[in-house]
Design a protein around this motif. Structure first.
Motif, PDB file in Angstrom:
ATOM      1  N   UNK A 112       0.848  -1.201   0.000  1.00 57.71           N
ATOM      2  CA  UNK A 112       0.000   0.000   0.000  1.00 57.71           C
ATOM      3  C   UNK A 112       0.881   1.247   0.000  1.00 57.71           C
ATOM      4  N   UNK A 113       1.575   1.491  -1.120  1.00 62.04           N
ATOM      5  CA  UNK A 113       2.433   2.683  -1.144  1.00 62.04           C
ATOM      6  C   UNK A 113       1.607   3.959  -1.033  1.00 62.04           C
ATOM      7  N   UNK A 114       2.211   4.990  -0.458  1.00 62.62           N
ATOM      8  CA  UNK A 114       1.501   6.262  -0.333  1.00 62.62           C
ATOM      9  C   UNK A 114       1.150   6.786  -1.720  1.00 62.62           C
ATOM     10  N   UNK A 115       0.084   7.515  -1.790  1.00 58.06           N
ATOM     11  CA  UNK A 115      -0.332   8.088  -3.064  1.00 58.06           C
ATOM     12  C   UNK A 115       0.525   9.315  -3.362  1.00 58.06           C
ATOM     13  N   UNK A 116       1.031   9.391  -4.573  1.00 56.21           N
ATOM     14  CA  UNK A 116       1.753  10.579  -5.041  1.00 56.21           C
ATOM     15  C   UNK A 116       0.884  11.239  -6.102  1.00 56.21           C
ATOM     16  N   UNK A 117       0.869  12.556  -6.123  1.00 58.73           N
ATOM     17  CA  UNK A 117       0.187  13.266  -7.185  1.00 58.73           C
ATOM     18  C   UNK A 117       1.157  13.392  -8.349  1.00 58.73           C
ATOM     19  N   UNK A 118       0.897  12.692  -9.457  1.00 55.80           N
ATOM     20  CA  UNK A 118       1.799  12.852 -10.593  1.00 55.80           C
ATOM     21  C   UNK A 118       1.735  14.284 -11.114  1.00 55.80           C
ATOM     22  N   UNK A 119       2.892  14.828 -11.422  1.00 54.26           N
ATOM     23  CA  UNK A 119       2.959  16.206 -11.912  1.00 54.26           C
ATOM     24  C   UNK A 119       4.289  16.434 -12.631  1.00 54.26           C
ATOM     25  N   UNK A 120       4.334  17.517 -13.384  1.00 56.84           N
ATOM     26  CA  UNK A 120       5.556  17.948 -14.054  1.00 56.84           C
ATOM     27  C   UNK A 120       5.933  19.292 -13.446  1.00 56.84           C
ATOM     28  N   UNK A 121       7.089  19.368 -12.827  1.00 56.55           N
ATOM     29  CA  UNK A 121       7.539  20.617 -12.219  1.00 56.55           C
ATOM     30  C   UNK A 121       8.159  21.507 -13.288  1.00 56.55           C
ATOM     31  N   UNK A 122       7.649  22.713 -13.388  1.00 55.51           N
ATOM     32  CA  UNK A 122       8.196  23.690 -14.329  1.00 55.51           C
ATOM     33  C   UNK A 122       9.174  24.635 -13.638  1.00 55.51           C
ATOM     34  N   UNK A 123       8.818  25.068 -12.432  1.00 50.78           N
ATOM     35  CA  UNK A 123       9.683  25.944 -11.635  1.00 50.78           C
ATOM     36  C   UNK A 123       9.823  25.289 -10.269  1.00 50.78           C
ATOM     37  N   UNK A 124      11.031  24.824  -9.964  1.00 53.06           N
ATOM     38  CA  UNK A 124      11.287  24.163  -8.679  1.00 53.06           C
ATOM     39  C   UNK A 124      11.668  25.223  -7.646  1.00 53.06           C
ATOM     40  N   UNK A 125      10.950  25.282  -6.526  1.00 55.43           N
ATOM     41  CA  UNK A 125      11.220  26.334  -5.546  1.00 55.43           C
ATOM     42  C   UNK A 125      12.582  26.232  -4.864  1.00 55.43           C
ATOM     43  N   UNK A 126      13.252  25.084  -4.986  1.00 63.79           N
ATOM     44  CA  UNK A 126      14.560  24.933  -4.355  1.00 63.79           C
ATOM     45  C   UNK A 126      15.605  25.820  -5.019  1.00 63.79           C
ATOM     46  N   UNK A 127      15.457  26.053  -6.325  1.00 63.45           N
ATOM     47  CA  UNK A 127      16.505  26.805  -7.001  1.00 63.45           C
ATOM     48  C   UNK A 127      15.965  27.857  -7.972  1.00 63.45           C
ATOM     49  N   UNK A 128      14.748  28.293  -7.748  1.00 67.73           N
ATOM     50  CA  UNK A 128      14.159  29.374  -8.537  1.00 67.73           C
ATOM     51  C   UNK A 128      12.924  29.873  -7.793  1.00 67.73           C
ATOM     52  N   UNK A 129      12.429  31.018  -8.180  1.00 68.51           N
ATOM     53  CA  UNK A 129      11.218  31.556  -7.565  1.00 68.51           C
ATOM     54  C   UNK A 129      10.312  32.100  -8.641  1.00 68.51           C
ATOM     55  N   UNK A 130       9.049  31.739  -8.537  1.00 71.75           N
ATOM     56  CA  UNK A 130       8.057  32.217  -9.483  1.00 71.75           C
ATOM     57  C   UNK A 130       7.444  33.517  -8.954  1.00 71.75           C
ATOM     58  N   UNK A 131       7.358  34.503  -9.815  1.00 73.99           N
ATOM     59  CA  UNK A 131       6.668  35.750  -9.469  1.00 73.99           C
ATOM     60  C   UNK A 131       5.303  35.739 -10.152  1.00 73.99           C
ATOM     61  N   UNK A 132       4.470  36.697  -9.829  1.00 75.79           N
ATOM     62  CA  UNK A 132       3.158  36.801 -10.488  1.00 75.79           C
ATOM     63  C   UNK A 132       3.326  36.977 -11.992  1.00 75.79           C
ATOM     64  N   UNK A 133       4.301  37.799 -12.390  1.00 77.19           N
ATOM     65  CA  UNK A 133       4.537  38.016 -13.819  1.00 77.19           C
ATOM     66  C   UNK A 133       4.983  36.737 -14.523  1.00 77.19           C
ATOM     67  N   UNK A 134       5.892  36.014 -13.891  1.00 75.40           N
ATOM     68  CA  UNK A 134       6.365  34.752 -14.473  1.00 75.40           C
ATOM     69  C   UNK A 134       5.213  33.767 -14.593  1.00 75.40           C
ATOM     70  N   UNK A 135       4.382  33.668 -13.551  1.00 69.08           N
ATOM     71  CA  UNK A 135       3.263  32.738 -13.589  1.00 69.08           C
ATOM     72  C   UNK A 135       2.302  33.088 -14.725  1.00 69.08           C
ATOM     73  N   UNK A 136       2.033  34.358 -14.922  1.00 66.60           N
ATOM     74  CA  UNK A 136       1.155  34.779 -16.020  1.00 66.60           C
ATOM     75  C   UNK A 136       1.769  34.410 -17.365  1.00 66.60           C
TER      76      UNK A 136
END
Length: 171
Positions: free
Chosen positions: A106-130
């Motif tokens: 019974x492995x834990x459920x992971x939400x499959x996703x594709x990371x576009x901006x990883x918070x460890x080494x970048x930061x998304x601003x409102x402008x970037x998100x738009x």
């Protein structure tokens, strides 16, 4: 002492031009470390690697894992951006169960996703998100192989082994 990390990954092999363009522009550090992917199993889930690899070798599916992705979303207080799965989560979770058979049924459920901006080494601003929201991103992706990847001392992730899990139907 070297710090070695290993994970199982589903790399995006088609329709990834726009995804990689976004990652190159807004998250060049992460882009240089690893190609666009969906993480299948994290390092703590594959500690019994010999059993995991034996399980993977026994996986034979009639069709690829197909996932439908939704609209981009921010996470971690808006610092990161990902594309979450909208459909296909069941087949992804079933694949995870086959991988962990006999180790953790019974492995834990992971939400499959594709990371576009990883918070460890970048930061998304409102402008970037738009800006990111305006890109024409793929919605349906198919995955045919599992990659065991290794990272040493925070460096670039390298493919250690790959496993095709889809049997081709040849009459």
């Amino acid at each position: 002492m070297q710090k070695i990390r290993q994970q199982l990954t589903l790399f995006i092999t088609g329709q990834n031009e726009t995804i990689e363009q976004i990652r190159t522009q807004f998250n060049p550090i992460q882009h240089s470390l690893i190609a666009a992917h969906v993480t299948l199993c994290r390092e703590d889930e594959i500690e019994q690697l010999d059993q995991v690899l034996a399980n993977i070798k026994n996986i034979k599916l009639d069709s690829p894992i197909q996932m439908t992705f939704g609209a981009v979303e921010q996470f971690e207080n808006g610092k990161g951006v990902y594309i979450p799965v909208k459909a296909g989560n069941e087949s992804f979770q079933q694949l995870r169960k086959l991988i962990s058979k006999g180790i953790n049924d019974s492995p834990r459920a992971l939400l499959p996703h594709i990371t576009l901006v990883h918070p460890r080494n970048s930061t998304c601003t409102s402008e970037i998100f738009e800006q990111i929201k305006s890109y024409p991103l793929p919605t349906v992706l198919s995955f045919y192989k599992i990659s065991l990847i290794t990272q040493i001392n925070g460096g670039k992730w390298e493919i250690t082994r790959e496993f095709d899990f889809v049997i081709s139907k040849k009459e």
